[in-house]
Design an enzyme around this catalytic site. Structure first.
Site, PDB file in Angstrom:
ATOM      1  N   ALA A  81       0.774  -1.240   0.000  1.00 33.84           N
ATOM      2  CA  ALA A  81       0.000   0.000   0.000  1.00 33.84           C
ATOM      3  C   ALA A  81       0.808   1.294   0.000  1.00 33.84           C
ATOM      4  CB  ALA A  81      -0.946   0.011   1.200  1.00 33.84           C
ATOM      5  N   ALA A  82       2.045   1.276   0.495  1.00 35.97           N
ATOM      6  CA  ALA A  82       2.814   2.522   0.578  1.00 35.97           C
ATOM      7  C   ALA A  82       3.145   3.057  -0.824  1.00 35.97           C
ATOM      8  CB  ALA A  82       4.102   2.281   1.361  1.00 35.97           C
ATOM      9  N   GLY A  84       0.653   5.294  -0.188  1.00 39.13           N
ATOM     10  CA  GLY A  84      -0.687   5.467   0.338  1.00 39.13           C
ATOM     11  C   GLY A  84      -1.718   6.064  -0.588  1.00 39.13           C
ATOM     12  N   ASP A 153      -0.830  -3.570  -5.966  1.00 34.93           N
ATOM     13  CA  ASP A 153       0.001  -2.673  -6.775  1.00 34.93           C
ATOM     14  C   ASP A 153       1.446  -3.099  -6.506  1.00 34.93           C
ATOM     15  OD1 ASP A 153       0.804  -0.539  -8.377  1.00 34.93           O
ATOM     16  OD2 ASP A 153       0.952   0.801  -6.666  1.00 34.93           O
ATOM     17  N   CYS A 206       3.590  -0.195 -12.400  1.00 35.19           N
ATOM     18  CA  CYS A 206       3.941   0.945 -13.255  1.00 35.19           C
ATOM     19  C   CYS A 206       5.067   0.538 -14.209  1.00 35.19           C
ATOM     20  CB  CYS A 206       4.314   2.167 -12.432  1.00 35.19           C
ATOM     21  SG  CYS A 206       5.654   1.924 -11.249  1.00 35.19           S
TER      22      CYS A 206
END
Length: 282
Positions: A81-82, A84, A153, A206
């Protein structure tokens, strides 16, 4: 990319290797992609009324978090999650009865994540968020099929950042992609085991290479769909109206891939790169 070209690229490293590898993937488009890397990143302000601070993130990152449908969700997991940003998007959209678990492996990054949750959300939302520090790739050893929505992610090669920073570009090598993709597979296979039947998972990166994107989903397909289908790929629906009170942005141009969608900055007015795939478990 032919086997001959793959062999030639593997001999290269650093800037030359990076150029060779990605020019083989994107051809003439690689030049326009590099130009877009140097341009302005399309960060937008995400502001929740009543929160202490705003948060700025890439509009493509908002799209990836929007692709996870939350209607009816009760237990939501943001596995990596970071810092955030995507947690904020999920938190601002989640049903009032839902809980969000935001996890980060690095203690330092977990502290940053907790600060963002505290400062960029209202207390009424943040009290329904549990911030944890755990290795997401081993979580499934302790639990299974316990979350009905998961956003993964995954840490990735992040080529845009590599290209713009000689510190990373000079030490780049194809082997780094293999190392990263192995870590991503551990996270993805664990996330799939954590997902409840009928649950939905969004895998995103990404990165721009297929080893970390479509080929990762293909590997999941081969692993879990051996005897009978275990999941399906959903066409993404972006719930823009759910975040319209908090952010003013337009959905950037998306390019369909075999198993997902990709946003690349040369055709998305500077947004991205982001890849995401939406998976529903049977």
């Amino acid at each position: 990319m032919s086997k001959k070209n793959q062999g030639e690229v593997k001999k290269l490293c650093g800037k030359d290797g990076f150029e060779s590898y990605y020019s083989q993937i994107f051809g003439e488009r690689w030049e326009s992609l590099k130009e877009s890397f140097a341009g302005e990143n399309k960060s937008v302000e995400y502001k929740i009324p009543g929160a202490q601070k705003s948060y700025f993130l890439d509009s493509a990152s908002i799209v990836a978090a929007l692709a996870l449908p939350l209607d009816g969700a009760e237990k939501i997991l943001d596995l990596c999650a970071a810092p955030g940003g995507k947690t904020l998007v999920l938190a601002s959209r989640m049903p009032k009865a839902a809980e969000l678990f935001s996890n980060e492996r690095s203690p330092e990054r977990k502290h940053r994540l907790a600060t963002v949750v505290s400062e960029c959300l209202t207390e009424s939302i943040s009290k329904r968020i549990t911030v944890s520090c755990s290795d997401g790739a081993t979580w499934c050893r302790r639990q299974s099929e316990c979350f009905d929505r998961i956003l993964l992610d995954a840490p990735c090669s992040s080529e845009r950042h590599v290209y713009l920073d000689s510190k990373y570009l000079d030490v780049w090598s194809v082997s780094k992609i293999k190392t990263v993709s192995m870590a991503q597979w551990a996270l993805l296979s664990c996330a799939f085991r954590l997902l409840s039947p009928g649950g939905i998972l969004v895998y995103s990166t990404c990165a721009m290479n297929q080893e970390e994107n479509d080929l990762m989903i293909e590997k999941l397909w081969k692993k879990f769909n051996k005897t009978e289908p275990a999941f399906e790929i959903l066409k993404p629906e972006l719930y823009l109206e759910e975040v319209s009170p908090f952010v003013n942005f337009s959905i950037p141009f998306m390019e369909k891939t075999k198993f997902g969608q990709q946003i690349l900055p040369d055709k998305a007015d500077g947004a991205g790169p982001i890849y995401f795939s939406v998976i529903k478990k049977f």
